[in-house]
Design a protein around this motif. Structure first.
Motif, PDB file in Angstrom:
ATOM      1  N   LYS A  27       0.838  -1.179   0.000  1.00 28.51           N
ATOM      2  CA  LYS A  27       0.000   0.000   0.000  1.00 28.51           C
ATOM      3  C   LYS A  27       0.882   1.240   0.000  1.00 28.51           C
ATOM      4  O   LYS A  27       1.833   1.346   0.768  1.00 28.51           O
ATOM      5  N   GLU A  28       0.570   2.168  -0.909  1.00 26.06           N
ATOM      6  CA  GLU A  28       1.394   3.365  -1.046  1.00 26.06           C
ATOM      7  C   GLU A  28       1.449   4.132   0.271  1.00 26.06           C
ATOM      8  O   GLU A  28       0.423   4.429   0.888  1.00 26.06           O
ATOM      9  N   GLY A  29       2.658   4.457   0.701  1.00 33.72           N
ATOM     10  CA  GLY A  29       2.845   5.210   1.925  1.00 33.72           C
ATOM     11  C   GLY A  29       2.798   4.379   3.187  1.00 33.72           C
ATOM     12  O   GLY A  29       2.973   4.900   4.293  1.00 33.72           O
ATOM     13  N   LYS A  42       7.952  -7.555  -2.902  1.00 34.09           N
ATOM     14  CA  LYS A  42       6.617  -8.032  -3.241  1.00 34.09           C
ATOM     15  C   LYS A  42       5.962  -7.136  -4.291  1.00 34.09           C
ATOM     16  O   LYS A  42       5.261  -7.617  -5.192  1.00 34.09           O
ATOM     17  N   ALA A  43       6.208  -5.840  -4.172  1.00 37.12           N
ATOM     18  CA  ALA A  43       5.650  -4.917  -5.159  1.00 37.12           C
ATOM     19  C   ALA A  43       6.206  -5.189  -6.548  1.00 37.12           C
ATOM     20  O   ALA A  43       5.483  -5.151  -7.552  1.00 37.12           O
ATOM     21  N   GLU A  44       7.497  -5.492  -6.622  1.00 40.76           N
ATOM     22  CA  GLU A  44       8.128  -5.806  -7.905  1.00 40.76           C
ATOM     23  C   GLU A  44       7.595  -7.119  -8.478  1.00 40.76           C
ATOM     24  O   GLU A  44       7.359  -7.239  -9.678  1.00 40.76           O
ATOM     25  N   ILE A  45       7.414  -8.098  -7.600  1.00 41.97           N
ATOM     26  CA  ILE A  45       6.864  -9.381  -8.038  1.00 41.97           C
ATOM     27  C   ILE A  45       5.453  -9.194  -8.587  1.00 41.97           C
ATOM     28  O   ILE A  45       5.104  -9.721  -9.648  1.00 41.97           O
ATOM     29  N   LEU A  46       4.638  -8.452  -7.866  1.00 44.85           N
ATOM     30  CA  LEU A  46       3.265  -8.213  -8.291  1.00 44.85           C
ATOM     31  C   LEU A  46       3.218  -7.501  -9.630  1.00 44.85           C
ATOM     32  O   LEU A  46       2.402  -7.823 -10.503  1.00 44.85           O
ATOM     33  N   LYS A  70       3.906 -16.625  -2.760  1.00 37.63           N
ATOM     34  CA  LYS A  70       2.783 -17.316  -2.108  1.00 37.63           C
ATOM     35  C   LYS A  70       1.969 -16.337  -1.272  1.00 37.63           C
ATOM     36  O   LYS A  70       0.734 -16.399  -1.249  1.00 37.63           O
ATOM     37  N   GLU A  71       2.654 -15.424  -0.563  1.00 42.62           N
ATOM     38  CA  GLU A  71       1.936 -14.440   0.233  1.00 42.62           C
ATOM     39  C   GLU A  71       1.035 -13.574  -0.649  1.00 42.62           C
ATOM     40  O   GLU A  71      -0.109 -13.279  -0.281  1.00 42.62           O
ATOM     41  N   LEU A  72       1.553 -13.170  -1.802  1.00 39.79           N
ATOM     42  CA  LEU A  72       0.741 -12.381  -2.727  1.00 39.79           C
ATOM     43  C   LEU A  72      -0.460 -13.167  -3.227  1.00 39.79           C
ATOM     44  O   LEU A  72      -1.576 -12.647  -3.322  1.00 39.79           O
ATOM     45  N   ALA A  73      -0.219 -14.439  -3.562  1.00 44.28           N
ATOM     46  CA  ALA A  73      -1.315 -15.280  -4.043  1.00 44.28           C
ATOM     47  C   ALA A  73      -2.379 -15.458  -2.955  1.00 44.28           C
ATOM     48  O   ALA A  73      -3.580 -15.448  -3.235  1.00 44.28           O
TER      49      ALA A  73
END
Length: 238
Positions: free
Chosen positions: A171-173, A185-189, A226-229
């Motif tokens: 989440k931004e910020g 995680k942001a890069e993976i997403l 996995k956390e993102l999924a």
């Protein structure tokens, strides 16, 4: 020798079902097993070990064609490479593409008579052989389609969650609890083909590791995936 090959995508999955299925049909099979995420055959350490030791008249048993490959082109190439070396392949859930079935289907089904009709029979026999090869391609293409469909559903689920105001990923910020975790995680997403991007796991890992701020081990990388999924899955009841 009879070998069994079992594969799961993540260590959190249970591989024993595949092992039981193979040993139930072939109790003497020597089992090779591993956890490997991705569709590429050649990155699998245990599978490569097995391929190096098998010899003519040996047998490799798979629980299903998807355990051998979910990349259609690679799977078909490997199938015929092993077949040409005299290695038997058995697929418990798709016996119709076992190598012995393929060889039976590619034998001339119509005997020649020494007459002009042999020209017709030759064409029919070639047609039956082509059908046998097509069955194998369809089986591997179906295994690949399952992966492609999963990736597509994941992307669509992310978009649905975003349109409904749900947050997926960083989440931004937001304050980072682990210095590297959320940026990675942001890069993976953003870049992984499993989510919104187009990069394979191996290529994305290279990109992340080239930057000191996002350098990550392979195991941690898949943990974050996995956390993102799981975050996405929790939003799929929308």
């Amino acid at each position: 020798m009879i070998y069994g090959y079992c594969r799961i995508s993540r260590n959190t999955q249970n591989i024993e079902r595949q092992v039981r299925n193979i040993l139930s049909a072939y109790p003497e099979a020597k089992i090779y097993k591993e956890a490997y995420t991705g569709t590429k055959i050649y990155g699998r350490k245990e599978f490569n070990k097995l391929i190096k030791i098998v010899a003519a008249n040996d047998t490799i048993v798979f629980d299903s064609v998807s355990r051998m490959s979910r990349n259609a082109d690679e799977g078909i190439q490997m199938y015929f490479d092993l077949l040409n070396k005299g290695i038997n392949l058995i697929f418990l859930k798709e016996h119709y593409i076992d190598t012995d079935v393929y060889e039976q289907n590619t034998q001339d089904k119509i005997p020649y008579t020494g007459t002009d009709e042999d020209l017709i029979f030759e064409g029919l026999n070639k047609y039956f052989k082509r059908l046998a090869e097509k069955q194998i391609r369809i089986a591997f293409e179906q295994a690949q389609k399952e992966v492609d469909d999963l990736h597509q559903r994941t992307k669509e689920g992310i978009e649905t969650a975003r349109q409904n105001g749900k947050q997926i990923g960083q989440k931004e910020g937001a304050k980072l609890h682990i210095k590297k975790k959320e940026p990675i995680k942001a890069e993976i997403l953003k870049k992984s083909k499993s989510f919104k991007g187009s990069m394979t796991d191996s290529d994305l890992l290279k990109v992340l590791c080239a930057n000191a701020k996002t350098k990550v081990s392979r195991n941690v990388y898949y943990k974050y995936k996995k956390e993102l999924a799981d975050e996405l899955k929790s939003q799929q009841n929308i």
